[in-house]
Motif scaffolding. Structure first.
Motif, PDB file in Angstrom:
ATOM      1  N   ALA A  12     -37.225  18.928  17.080  1.00 30.81           N
ATOM      2  CA  ALA A  12     -37.818  19.798  16.063  1.00 30.81           C
ATOM      3  C   ALA A  12     -37.236  19.572  14.668  1.00 30.81           C
ATOM      4  O   ALA A  12     -37.960  19.325  13.702  1.00 30.81           O
ATOM      5  N   ALA A  13     -35.910  19.659  14.538  1.00 24.93           N
ATOM      6  CA  ALA A  13     -35.289  19.537  13.212  1.00 24.93           C
ATOM      7  C   ALA A  13     -35.409  18.124  12.678  1.00 24.93           C
ATOM      8  O   ALA A  13     -35.753  17.920  11.499  1.00 24.93           O
ATOM      9  N   GLY A  14     -35.115  17.126  13.513  1.00 26.54           N
ATOM     10  CA  GLY A  14     -35.147  15.744  13.065  1.00 26.54           C
ATOM     11  C   GLY A  14     -36.532  15.288  12.660  1.00 26.54           C
ATOM     12  O   GLY A  14     -36.721  14.654  11.611  1.00 26.54           O
ATOM     13  N   ALA A  15     -37.529  15.617  13.480  1.00 27.92           N
ATOM     14  CA  ALA A  15     -38.902  15.223  13.167  1.00 27.92           C
ATOM     15  C   ALA A  15     -39.399  15.933  11.913  1.00 27.92           C
ATOM     16  O   ALA A  15     -40.074  15.328  11.067  1.00 27.92           O
ATOM     17  N   ALA A  16     -39.068  17.222  11.773  1.00 27.80           N
ATOM     18  CA  ALA A  16     -39.486  17.961  10.579  1.00 27.80           C
ATOM     19  C   ALA A  16     -38.855  17.376   9.324  1.00 27.80           C
ATOM     20  O   ALA A  16     -39.504  17.253   8.278  1.00 27.80           O
ATOM     21  N   ALA A  17     -37.579  16.979   9.416  1.00 26.86           N
ATOM     22  CA  ALA A  17     -36.893  16.398   8.263  1.00 26.86           C
ATOM     23  C   ALA A  17     -37.527  15.068   7.869  1.00 26.86           C
ATOM     24  O   ALA A  17     -37.765  14.808   6.682  1.00 26.86           O
ATOM     25  N   ALA A  18     -37.818  14.224   8.852  1.00 26.89           N
ATOM     26  CA  ALA A  18     -38.401  12.914   8.557  1.00 26.89           C
ATOM     27  C   ALA A  18     -39.780  13.053   7.931  1.00 26.89           C
ATOM     28  O   ALA A  18     -40.105  12.378   6.944  1.00 26.89           O
ATOM     29  N   ALA A  19     -40.601  13.934   8.498  1.00 29.53           N
ATOM     30  CA  ALA A  19     -41.958  14.113   7.981  1.00 29.53           C
ATOM     31  C   ALA A  19     -41.930  14.659   6.551  1.00 29.53           C
ATOM     32  O   ALA A  19     -42.671  14.197   5.675  1.00 29.53           O
ATOM     33  N   ARG A  20     -41.065  15.639   6.297  1.00 30.41           N
ATOM     34  CA  ARG A  20     -40.960  16.221   4.959  1.00 30.41           C
ATOM     35  C   ARG A  20     -40.459  15.179   3.956  1.00 30.41           C
ATOM     36  O   ARG A  20     -40.983  15.062   2.838  1.00 30.41           O
ATOM     37  N   LEU A  21     -39.458  14.411   4.340  1.00 28.34           N
ATOM     38  CA  LEU A  21     -38.891  13.427   3.424  1.00 28.34           C
ATOM     39  C   LEU A  21     -39.917  12.355   3.057  1.00 28.34           C
ATOM     40  O   LEU A  21     -40.004  11.929   1.898  1.00 28.34           O
ATOM     41  N   ARG A  22     -40.715  11.943   4.047  1.00 26.08           N
ATOM     42  CA  ARG A  22     -41.736  10.946   3.736  1.00 26.08           C
ATOM     43  C   ARG A  22     -42.805  11.526   2.809  1.00 26.08           C
ATOM     44  O   ARG A  22     -43.295  10.843   1.903  1.00 26.08           O
ATOM     45  N   ARG A  23     -43.166  12.788   2.997  1.00 25.96           N
ATOM     46  CA  ARG A  23     -44.164  13.392   2.116  1.00 25.96           C
ATOM     47  C   ARG A  23     -43.656  13.510   0.690  1.00 25.96           C
ATOM     48  O   ARG A  23     -44.441  13.518  -0.258  1.00 25.96           O
ATOM     49  N   LEU A  24     -42.328  13.597   0.546  1.00 28.30           N
ATOM     50  CA  LEU A  24     -41.748  13.712  -0.792  1.00 28.30           C
ATOM     51  C   LEU A  24     -41.516  12.362  -1.451  1.00 28.30           C
ATOM     52  O   LEU A  24     -41.468  12.265  -2.680  1.00 28.30           O
ATOM     53  N   ASP A  38     -38.407  10.093  24.189  1.00 29.12           N
ATOM     54  CA  ASP A  38     -39.441  10.815  23.448  1.00 29.12           C
ATOM     55  C   ASP A  38     -38.841  11.526  22.249  1.00 29.12           C
ATOM     56  O   ASP A  38     -37.646  11.858  22.229  1.00 29.12           O
ATOM     57  N   ILE A  39     -39.661  11.765  21.252  1.00 29.10           N
ATOM     58  CA  ILE A  39     -39.281  12.620  20.133  1.00 29.10           C
ATOM     59  C   ILE A  39     -40.303  13.756  20.044  1.00 29.10           C
ATOM     60  O   ILE A  39     -41.389  13.678  20.614  1.00 29.10           O
ATOM     61  N   SER A  40     -39.941  14.781  19.343  1.00 25.09           N
ATOM     62  CA  SER A  40     -40.890  15.842  18.984  1.00 25.09           C
ATOM     63  C   SER A  40     -41.729  16.323  20.170  1.00 25.09           C
ATOM     64  O   SER A  40     -42.947  16.361  20.116  1.00 25.09           O
ATOM     65  N   TYR A  41     -41.031  16.695  21.262  1.00 27.51           N
ATOM     66  CA  TYR A  41     -41.765  17.264  22.397  1.00 27.51           C
ATOM     67  C   TYR A  41     -41.444  18.751  22.528  1.00 27.51           C
ATOM     68  O   TYR A  41     -40.436  19.233  22.009  1.00 27.51           O
ATOM     69  N   ALA A  42     -42.310  19.456  23.226  1.00 24.42           N
ATOM     70  CA  ALA A  42     -42.215  20.917  23.304  1.00 24.42           C
ATOM     71  C   ALA A  42     -41.319  21.337  24.464  1.00 24.42           C
ATOM     72  O   ALA A  42     -41.792  21.601  25.572  1.00 24.42           O
ATOM     73  N   SER A  43     -40.021  21.418  24.215  1.00 20.76           N
ATOM     74  CA  SER A  43     -39.101  21.835  25.274  1.00 20.76           C
ATOM     75  C   SER A  43     -39.375  23.269  25.719  1.00 20.76           C
ATOM     76  O   SER A  43     -39.090  23.634  26.864  1.00 20.76           O
ATOM     77  N   CYS A  44     -39.954  24.083  24.816  1.00 21.05           N
ATOM     78  CA  CYS A  44     -40.273  25.463  25.178  1.00 21.05           C
ATOM     79  C   CYS A  44     -41.451  25.550  26.149  1.00 21.05           C
ATOM     80  O   CYS A  44     -41.757  26.629  26.656  1.00 21.05           O
ATOM     81  N   GLY A  45     -42.117  24.428  26.407  1.00 27.32           N
ATOM     82  CA  GLY A  45     -43.248  24.438  27.335  1.00 27.32           C
ATOM     83  C   GLY A  45     -42.943  23.875  28.704  1.00 27.32           C
ATOM     84  O   GLY A  45     -43.828  23.798  29.563  1.00 27.32           O
ATOM     85  N   VAL A  61     -45.881  16.411  24.709  1.00 28.20           N
ATOM     86  CA  VAL A  61     -45.446  15.457  23.690  1.00 28.20           C
ATOM     87  C   VAL A  61     -46.304  15.671  22.446  1.00 28.20           C
ATOM     88  O   VAL A  61     -47.482  15.301  22.412  1.00 28.20           O
ATOM     89  N   ILE A  62     -45.724  16.252  21.431  1.00 28.07           N
ATOM     90  CA  ILE A  62     -46.483  16.610  20.232  1.00 28.07           C
ATOM     91  C   ILE A  62     -46.982  15.368  19.510  1.00 28.07           C
ATOM     92  O   ILE A  62     -48.128  15.298  19.064  1.00 28.07           O
ATOM     93  N   ILE A  63     -46.125  14.382  19.407  1.00 23.89           N
ATOM     94  CA  ILE A  63     -46.518  13.121  18.771  1.00 23.89           C
ATOM     95  C   ILE A  63     -45.656  11.999  19.358  1.00 23.89           C
ATOM     96  O   ILE A  63     -44.432  12.079  19.297  1.00 23.89           O
ATOM     97  N   PRO A  64     -46.244  10.967  19.952  1.00 23.67           N
ATOM     98  CA  PRO A  64     -45.465   9.869  20.529  1.00 23.67           C
ATOM     99  C   PRO A  64     -44.685   9.121  19.449  1.00 23.67           C
ATOM    100  O   PRO A  64     -45.099   9.084  18.279  1.00 23.67           O
ATOM    101  N   PRO A  65     -43.569   8.499  19.822  1.00 25.09           N
ATOM    102  CA  PRO A  65     -42.745   7.783  18.831  1.00 25.09           C
ATOM    103  C   PRO A  65     -43.526   6.745  18.022  1.00 25.09           C
ATOM    104  O   PRO A  65     -43.353   6.642  16.803  1.00 25.09           O
ATOM    105  N   ARG A  66     -44.382   5.979  18.688  1.00 26.25           N
ATOM    106  CA  ARG A  66     -45.134   4.939  17.977  1.00 26.25           C
ATOM    107  C   ARG A  66     -46.058   5.546  16.935  1.00 26.25           C
ATOM    108  O   ARG A  66     -46.148   5.069  15.797  1.00 26.25           O
ATOM    109  N   VAL A  67     -46.740   6.629  17.298  1.00 30.08           N
ATOM    110  CA  VAL A  67     -47.656   7.285  16.362  1.00 30.08           C
ATOM    111  C   VAL A  67     -46.888   7.884  15.196  1.00 30.08           C
ATOM    112  O   VAL A  67     -47.297   7.777  14.029  1.00 30.08           O
ATOM    113  N   PHE A  68     -45.743   8.514  15.493  1.00 32.25           N
ATOM    114  CA  PHE A  68     -44.923   9.094  14.430  1.00 32.25           C
ATOM    115  C   PHE A  68     -44.471   8.004  13.466  1.00 32.25           C
ATOM    116  O   PHE A  68     -44.515   8.174  12.242  1.00 32.25           O
TER     117      PHE A  68
END
Length: 568
Positions: A12-24, A38-45, A61-68
């Motif tokens: 959650a934190a790592g993927a959010a940081a990467a996505a935000r940084l790229r948008r900036l 895997d990255i960015s998967y729903a452990s709460c599920g 899996v919210i977004i696979p590593p290759r797609v991310f």
């Protein structure tokens, strides 16, 4: 040369940081190091996948590593585990689990988003035996999922043990019961969900038992043994008889995954979580931390807290990226900072929902704070919407208020409808450091399908306001049950026909409509505890008594809560 940010951890934190940084910034070089596949998967599920409510693993899996990687032009290096950090050299040592090589990853900025790992106490004998699983990661749920078909393919019913009464343990218990298992849930501490206070935890326990979950609080595990017929025999701490289970799920909580930071000079709290400020900065310039591995601010006080939840993790990751962008001049220096968390959380258990935000009474007592002196509580039972419109359900709400300032510092709610709306409103008031007056005056949308003209939030504010003005005194059911009743006069003001459904043995019944004419039956030399169905009539009766010189106290939750917690 482009500025390079390395992010340790891709959830959650790592993927959010990467996505935000790229948008900036399109120029930033971004590298994610993730020790799993895997990255960015729903452990709460995970538990809901076990129970079949989430039908497919891929849904988690919210977004696979290759797609991310393609979407955010980031290098996503899976099965690459950070094993040490050298801030003086700005280098992360990385173990590549695919090749076995140890490599170095240089950085200009570093975000530690390594998350948390499941607690697995080695002092429990036999804890590493087969058929004993954690429920924290996708590989964990894969292991359990592979075992389930082999033991549910015939007509036998099997027992399964859940160790731990937090969110994961309760979700696992519910979902495995949906699969047809006979579930035992043990919790070593005296109650389930430590953030809930007495009555609310009691309602949760009652709900689980009502759905055939064998709940045992105050009981832990001493040892596990593998039997010749491939079952796990369990010895409990209460010396009860040993019991055999087909498999065991450990849900004993999590701990910050920060062992690799030893010797780095990065400051950590006693539990191992990295200490950060409102900009997610650590004590080392250019090093940031966010997620389940970080200590952050409480938004309702000036204290630090460890809150391993997805929401604070994702928001913290975003703010860490903002701090890097701010240091590079991409964002203004006065751009938004992380205001902290109130630890808001919610869980659905079968047909009921439980939620909390901010401080609990358990937490305040542990700090040495005293009810009535440092804080006070208010409690209401309301319908989720007006009674005359079909489908209304009871909702139980408690607020905890700072005694000096009147600010709302904690809240709990449970029921079958309206809980998420109530707790989210209360969480907002907590974050804004609002008071009981704000609750009393807040203007919420009204329609008979959704609420009441005086909403349950307003009613909580009105109740607290009455307490502050000295117009009402209340006692919790937990406290009431421990009282020596001979020192009190217990008055039930319900109508007589209501007593056929549920009667409180020690209470004298005088219906509210008859109270003024029969006041001579009530002694003045004892405090009078007043009970009705849910509290409104008791409040009215207590006012009548107070105006006539009596010391009156209203029982929070009335006969309704008393009946529920007594199992009626």
């Amino acid at each position: 040369m482009a500025h390079k940010t390395v992010i340790i951890g891709g959830s959650a934190a790592g993927a959010a940081a990467a996505a935000r940084l790229r948008r900036l910034s399109e120029q930033e070089e971004i590298v994610i190091l993730e020790k799993g596949k895997d990255i960015s998967y729903a452990s709460c599920g995970l538990a809901y996948y076990l129970g079949g409510e989430v039908p497919l693993r891929q849904n988690l899996v919210i977004i696979p590593p290759r797609v991310f990687s393609e979407r955010y032009r980031a290098q996503v290096k899976t099965e690459c585990e950070a094993i040490s950090v050298s801030p003086d050299k700005k280098v992360v040592a990385v173990l590549n689990h695919q090749t076995g090589e140890t490599l170095e990853e240089k950085y200009d900025s570093l975000i530690i988003a390594s998350g948390a790992a499941a607690v697995r106490p080695e002092q429990i004998s036999g804890i590493s035996l087969p058929h004993i699983y954690n429920l924290r990661t996708l590989p964990d749920v894969d292991s359990i999922h592979e075992e389930i078909p082999s033991i549910t393919s015939d007509d036998h019913f099997y027992d399964v043990l859940i160790v731990g009464g937090g969110f994961i343990g309760i979700e696992a218990a519910e979902n495995l019961s949906h699969k047809g298992f006979r579930v035992t849930l043990v919790e070593l501490r005296g109650q389930l969900l430590q953030n809930l206070d007495g009555e609310f935890s009691g309602l949760l326990e009652r709900n689980l038992r009502r759905h055939a979950i064998n709940v045992r609080v105050g009981v832990g595990v001493r040892s596990f043994t593998l039997t010749p017929d491939d079952f796990i025999e369990t010895e409990f701490t209460d010396d009860s008889r040993k019991q055999k289970f087909r498999f065991v799920v450990l849900a004993l909580g999590v701990k910050p995954a920060t062992g690799f930071l030893e010797g780095s000079g990065i400051e950590k709290a006693p539990n191992g979580a990295v200490i950060t400020n409102c900009r997610m900065e650590t004590n080392i310039p250019g090093v940031y931390a966010a997620g389940d591995n970080a200590v952050i601010l409480k938004n309702y006080s000036d204290e630090l807290t460890w809150s391993p939840l997805a929401g604070p993790a994702a928001r913290g990751g975003r703010r860490a990226a903002d701090s890097i962008a701010r240091s590079l001049g991409i964002l203004p220096r006065n751009s938004a900072e992380f205001t902290g968390t109130s630890g808001s959380a919610i869980i659905r258990v079968f047909d009921e929902t439980y939620a909390f935000s901010g401080a609990s009474e358990n937490e305040l007592r542990q700090k040495g704070l005293v009810a009535g002196k440092d804080y006070f509580t208010s409690f209401v039972i309301q319908s989720s919407h007006v009674n005359w419109y079909p489908g209304s359900r009871l909702i139980f709400i408690r607020g905890i208020f700072d005694k000096k300032r009147g600010t709302l510092i904690g809240a709990e709610a449970c029921g079958r409808a309206g809980v998420s709306d109530a707790i989210n409103t209360l969480a907002t008031v907590i974050a804004l450091r609002g008071t009981f007056s704000d609750l009393a005056n807040i203007d919420l949308a009204y329609s008979p399908q959704y609420g009441s003209a005086k909403s349950n939030i307003n009613m909580l504010g009105f109740t607290a306001e009455n307490q502050v003005l000295g117009l009402g005194e209340y006692i919790s059911l937990t406290a009431y049950l421990t009282l020596d009743k001979k020192d009190y006069f217990v008055l039930d003001v319900r109508n007589r026909e209501e007593l056929f459904k549920y009667r409180i043995p020690e209470a004298v019944n005088i219906p509210l409509a008859q109270l003024r004419d029969r006041m001579n039956e009530i002694p003045k030399d004892k405090p009078v505890i007043v009970i009705c169905g849910m509290g409104v009539r008791a409040w009215n009766a207590a006012g009548i008594l107070r105006c006539n010189g009596y010391h009156s106290i209203v029982l929070e939750g009335g006969a309704t809560l008393h009946a529920l917690l007594k199992g009626k």
